[in-house]
Write a protein that holds these residues in place. Structure first.
Motif, PDB file in Angstrom:
ATOM      1  N   GLU A   1     -27.405 -17.775 -15.430  1.00  0.00           N
ATOM      2  CA  GLU A   1     -26.793 -16.749 -14.580  1.00  0.00           C
ATOM      3  C   GLU A   1     -26.674 -17.237 -13.134  1.00  0.00           C
ATOM      4  O   GLU A   1     -25.660 -16.999 -12.465  1.00  0.00           O
ATOM      5  N   TYR A   2     -27.701 -17.950 -12.654  1.00  0.00           N
ATOM      6  CA  TYR A   2     -27.686 -18.446 -11.278  1.00  0.00           C
ATOM      7  C   TYR A   2     -26.596 -19.498 -11.092  1.00  0.00           C
ATOM      8  O   TYR A   2     -25.857 -19.471 -10.100  1.00  0.00           O
ATOM      9  N   VAL A   3     -26.487 -20.420 -12.056  1.00  0.00           N
ATOM     10  CA  VAL A   3     -25.444 -21.450 -11.985  1.00  0.00           C
ATOM     11  C   VAL A   3     -24.067 -20.802 -12.006  1.00  0.00           C
ATOM     12  O   VAL A   3     -23.181 -21.160 -11.209  1.00  0.00           O
ATOM     13  N   GLN A   4     -23.875 -19.872 -12.910  1.00  0.00           N
ATOM     14  CA  GLN A   4     -22.570 -19.215 -13.034  1.00  0.00           C
ATOM     15  C   GLN A   4     -22.210 -18.484 -11.744  1.00  0.00           C
ATOM     16  O   GLN A   4     -21.055 -18.527 -11.282  1.00  0.00           O
ATOM     17  N   GLN A   5     -23.187 -17.837 -11.132  1.00  0.00           N
ATOM     18  CA  GLN A   5     -22.939 -17.102  -9.902  1.00  0.00           C
ATOM     19  C   GLN A   5     -22.570 -18.047  -8.765  1.00  0.00           C
ATOM     20  O   GLN A   5     -21.591 -17.818  -8.041  1.00  0.00           O
ATOM     21  N   LYS A   6     -23.354 -19.113  -8.582  1.00  0.00           N
ATOM     22  CA  LYS A   6     -23.144 -20.036  -7.475  1.00  0.00           C
ATOM     23  C   LYS A   6     -21.856 -20.843  -7.630  1.00  0.00           C
ATOM     24  O   LYS A   6     -21.091 -21.015  -6.678  1.00  0.00           O
ATOM     25  N   ILE A   7     -21.620 -21.374  -8.831  1.00  0.00           N
ATOM     26  CA  ILE A   7     -20.447 -22.219  -9.044  1.00  0.00           C
ATOM     27  C   ILE A   7     -19.176 -21.374  -9.009  1.00  0.00           C
ATOM     28  O   ILE A   7     -18.148 -21.788  -8.464  1.00  0.00           O
ATOM     29  N   ALA A   8     -19.237 -20.172  -9.588  1.00  0.00           N
ATOM     30  CA  ALA A   8     -18.078 -19.287  -9.558  1.00  0.00           C
ATOM     31  C   ALA A   8     -17.695 -18.957  -8.122  1.00  0.00           C
ATOM     32  O   ALA A   8     -16.505 -18.905  -7.771  1.00  0.00           O
ATOM     33  N   LYS A   9     -18.683 -18.755  -7.262  1.00  0.00           N
ATOM     34  CA  LYS A   9     -18.412 -18.479  -5.856  1.00  0.00           C
ATOM     35  C   LYS A   9     -17.818 -19.695  -5.163  1.00  0.00           C
ATOM     36  O   LYS A   9     -16.909 -19.573  -4.338  1.00  0.00           O
ATOM     37  N   ALA A  10     -18.331 -20.888  -5.521  1.00  0.00           N
ATOM     38  CA  ALA A  10     -17.858 -22.122  -4.887  1.00  0.00           C
ATOM     39  C   ALA A  10     -16.405 -22.417  -5.210  1.00  0.00           C
ATOM     40  O   ALA A  10     -15.673 -22.956  -4.376  1.00  0.00           O
ATOM     41  N   VAL A  11     -15.975 -22.072  -6.428  1.00  0.00           N
ATOM     42  CA  VAL A  11     -14.603 -22.406  -6.851  1.00  0.00           C
ATOM     43  C   VAL A  11     -13.683 -21.187  -6.848  1.00  0.00           C
ATOM     44  O   VAL A  11     -12.551 -21.273  -7.319  1.00  0.00           O
ATOM     45  N   SER A  12     -14.182 -20.061  -6.299  1.00  0.00           N
ATOM     46  CA  SER A  12     -13.402 -18.818  -6.373  1.00  0.00           C
ATOM     47  C   SER A  12     -12.037 -18.943  -5.703  1.00  0.00           C
ATOM     48  O   SER A  12     -11.072 -18.311  -6.144  1.00  0.00           O
ATOM     49  N   HIS A  13     -11.935 -19.730  -4.646  1.00  0.00           N
ATOM     50  CA  HIS A  13     -10.655 -19.881  -3.944  1.00  0.00           C
ATOM     51  C   HIS A  13      -9.790 -20.997  -4.530  1.00  0.00           C
ATOM     52  O   HIS A  13      -8.704 -21.254  -4.028  1.00  0.00           O
ATOM     53  N   PHE A  14     -10.292 -21.657  -5.575  1.00  0.00           N
ATOM     54  CA  PHE A  14      -9.568 -22.807  -6.129  1.00  0.00           C
ATOM     55  C   PHE A  14      -9.374 -22.677  -7.641  1.00  0.00           C
ATOM     56  O   PHE A  14      -9.169 -23.663  -8.330  1.00  0.00           O
ATOM     57  N   GLN A  15      -9.459 -21.455  -8.176  1.00  0.00           N
ATOM     58  CA  GLN A  15      -9.378 -21.265  -9.617  1.00  0.00           C
ATOM     59  C   GLN A  15      -8.023 -21.675 -10.182  1.00  0.00           C
ATOM     60  O   GLN A  15      -7.931 -22.078 -11.335  1.00  0.00           O
ATOM     61  N   GLN A  16      -6.975 -21.591  -9.370  1.00  0.00           N
ATOM     62  CA  GLN A  16      -5.661 -21.997  -9.856  1.00  0.00           C
ATOM     63  C   GLN A  16      -5.571 -23.512 -10.041  1.00  0.00           C
ATOM     64  O   GLN A  16      -4.683 -24.009 -10.732  1.00  0.00           O
ATOM     65  N   LEU A  17      -6.505 -24.249  -9.440  1.00  0.00           N
ATOM     66  CA  LEU A  17      -6.518 -25.705  -9.569  1.00  0.00           C
ATOM     67  C   LEU A  17      -7.515 -26.177 -10.621  1.00  0.00           C
ATOM     68  O   LEU A  17      -7.443 -27.321 -11.077  1.00  0.00           O
ATOM     69  N   THR A  18      -8.441 -25.309 -11.003  1.00  0.00           N
ATOM     70  CA  THR A  18      -9.582 -25.724 -11.818  1.00  0.00           C
ATOM     71  C   THR A  18      -9.362 -25.404 -13.295  1.00  0.00           C
ATOM     72  O   THR A  18      -9.067 -24.269 -13.652  1.00  0.00           O
ATOM     73  N   ASN A  19      -9.519 -26.428 -14.141  1.00  0.00           N
ATOM     74  CA  ASN A  19      -9.387 -26.241 -15.580  1.00  0.00           C
ATOM     75  C   ASN A  19     -10.739 -26.098 -16.267  1.00  0.00           C
ATOM     76  O   ASN A  19     -10.926 -25.248 -17.129  1.00  0.00           O
ATOM     77  N   GLU A  20     -11.683 -26.949 -15.880  1.00  0.00           N
ATOM     78  CA  GLU A  20     -12.996 -26.955 -16.534  1.00  0.00           C
ATOM     79  C   GLU A  20     -14.052 -27.400 -15.540  1.00  0.00           C
ATOM     80  O   GLU A  20     -13.815 -28.272 -14.700  1.00  0.00           O
ATOM     81  N   VAL A  21     -15.234 -26.805 -15.629  1.00  0.00           N
ATOM     82  CA  VAL A  21     -16.365 -27.162 -14.773  1.00  0.00           C
ATOM     83  C   VAL A  21     -17.548 -27.521 -15.661  1.00  0.00           C
ATOM     84  O   VAL A  21     -17.985 -26.706 -16.480  1.00  0.00           O
ATOM     85  N   ASP A  22     -18.058 -28.731 -15.509  1.00  0.00           N
ATOM     86  CA  ASP A  22     -19.240 -29.176 -16.248  1.00  0.00           C
ATOM     87  C   ASP A  22     -20.416 -29.266 -15.282  1.00  0.00           C
ATOM     88  O   ASP A  22     -20.325 -29.931 -14.239  1.00  0.00           O
ATOM     89  N   VAL A  23     -21.515 -28.628 -15.637  1.00  0.00           N
ATOM     90  CA  VAL A  23     -22.727 -28.647 -14.820  1.00  0.00           C
ATOM     91  C   VAL A  23     -23.833 -29.318 -15.623  1.00  0.00           C
ATOM     92  O   VAL A  23     -24.121 -28.916 -16.756  1.00  0.00           O
ATOM     93  N   HIS A  24     -24.443 -30.332 -15.034  1.00  0.00           N
ATOM     94  CA  HIS A  24     -25.513 -31.074 -15.703  1.00  0.00           C
ATOM     95  C   HIS A  24     -26.770 -30.977 -14.845  1.00  0.00           C
ATOM     96  O   HIS A  24     -26.811 -31.466 -13.712  1.00  0.00           O
ATOM     97  N   LEU A  25     -27.798 -30.321 -15.382  1.00  0.00           N
ATOM     98  CA  LEU A  25     -29.075 -30.145 -14.687  1.00  0.00           C
ATOM     99  C   LEU A  25     -30.120 -31.036 -15.326  1.00  0.00           C
ATOM    100  O   LEU A  25     -30.195 -31.127 -16.549  1.00  0.00           O
ATOM    101  N   SER A  26     -30.933 -31.690 -14.513  1.00  0.00           N
ATOM    102  CA  SER A  26     -31.935 -32.607 -15.076  1.00  0.00           C
ATOM    103  C   SER A  26     -33.191 -32.613 -14.218  1.00  0.00           C
ATOM    104  O   SER A  26     -33.148 -32.367 -13.012  1.00  0.00           O
ATOM    105  N   VAL A  27     -34.300 -32.905 -14.884  1.00  0.00           N
ATOM    106  CA  VAL A  27     -35.593 -33.056 -14.222  1.00  0.00           C
ATOM    107  C   VAL A  27     -36.150 -34.410 -14.603  1.00  0.00           C
ATOM    108  O   VAL A  27     -36.288 -34.723 -15.799  1.00  0.00           O
ATOM    109  N   ALA A  28     -36.472 -35.234 -13.621  1.00  0.00           N
ATOM    110  CA  ALA A  28     -37.006 -36.571 -13.885  1.00  0.00           C
ATOM    111  C   ALA A  28     -38.462 -36.475 -14.327  1.00  0.00           C
ATOM    112  O   ALA A  28     -39.275 -35.794 -13.687  1.00  0.00           O
ATOM    113  N   ARG A  29     -38.770 -37.136 -15.426  1.00  0.00           N
ATOM    114  CA  ARG A  29     -40.150 -37.124 -15.924  1.00  0.00           C
ATOM    115  C   ARG A  29     -41.031 -38.110 -15.164  1.00  0.00           C
ATOM    116  O   ARG A  29     -42.243 -37.932 -15.085  1.00  0.00           O
ATOM    117  N   ASN A  30     -40.413 -39.155 -14.630  1.00  0.00           N
ATOM    118  CA  ASN A  30     -41.167 -40.166 -13.895  1.00  0.00           C
ATOM    119  C   ASN A  30     -41.606 -39.602 -12.546  1.00  0.00           C
ATOM    120  O   ASN A  30     -40.773 -39.247 -11.713  1.00  0.00           O
TER     121      ASN A  30
END
Length: 212
Positions: free
Chosen positions: A18-47
């Motif tokens: 929900e947090y990612v969807q809220q933040k990213i949707a706000k970031a691209v809200s003015h550019f939706q006519q240009l945007t086809n797909e958004v991929d978000v990759h979250l990671s935590v380093a074990r090292n």
């Protein structure tokens, strides 16, 4: 707009989603006519030696252009905030350049037939990676000029960008020169030349560019 969220070494909970969807949707809200797909990759380093450990990476596919941003911190939500702000700036830069091109007068010259772009980039191949390689990416590679490749490099938040040179139809690499500034282009040279061990092989040539 299609939003894909993936995680590595962490569970994508409903709260994170929900947090990612809220933040990213706000970031691209003015550019939706240009945007086809958004991929978000979250990671935590074990090292524990890797610092900061929590990373958010966003890749946007906008009408054939790839726009990418990545941020890391000690808090996943903070990383999401940082990358959302960064991708919004990248999109604004892309939109400004796109609008500037629309106002340019068309150039006269020979019309070059466009080569079809293959949608299925993997085909029937089986991807086998060495143990050291942890991630692989496939993307379309339409022909483009060096200037267009430079613009792509500035949008993907990487040190280099591989592209098919429209003038030569060869694979080139444009990269940021860390020590001398500006940008460099690596191009294959036709023919074979002797190497240090006496054998022949394809020689790579480098061209420097100081374009902003």
């Amino acid at each position: 707009m299609k939003l894909v969220i993936q995680g590595k070494n962490l569970e994508i909970t409903d709260a994170i989603h929900e947090y990612v969807q809220q933040k990213i949707a706000k970031a691209v809200s003015h550019f939706q006519q240009l945007t086809n797909e958004v991929d978000v990759h979250l990671s935590v380093a074990r090292n524990p030696r890797i610092n900061p450990r929590q990373t958010a990476e966003v890749t946007i596919y906008a009408n054939g252009t790839v726009i990418r941003a990545q941020e890391s911190s000690e808090n996943l939500y903070a990383s999401i905030d940082l990358v959302a702000d960064k991708i919004a700036r990248q999109l604004r830069k892309y939109k400004e350049k796109r609008m500037a091109k629309q106002y340019q007068l068309p150039k006269t010259g020979e019309v070059v037939a466009q080569k079809p772009i293959v949608d299925d980039l993997i085909g029937d191949r089986t991807v086998k990676l060495p143990e050291e390689v942890v991630r692989t990416k496939y993307f379309a590679m339409p022909p483009m000029s060096i200037q267009e490749a430079l613009e792509q490099l500035q949008l993907i938040d990487h040190d280099f960008y591989m592209f098919r040179n429209a003038e030569t139809d060869e694979i080139n690499v444009i990269y940021q020169r860390s020590h001398h500034g500006g940008y460099g282009v690596i191009q294959p040279r036709n023919g074979s030349v002797p190497t240090s061990n006496g054998k022949t092989g394809a020689e790579l040539t480098e061209r420097a560019s100081t374009s902003p």
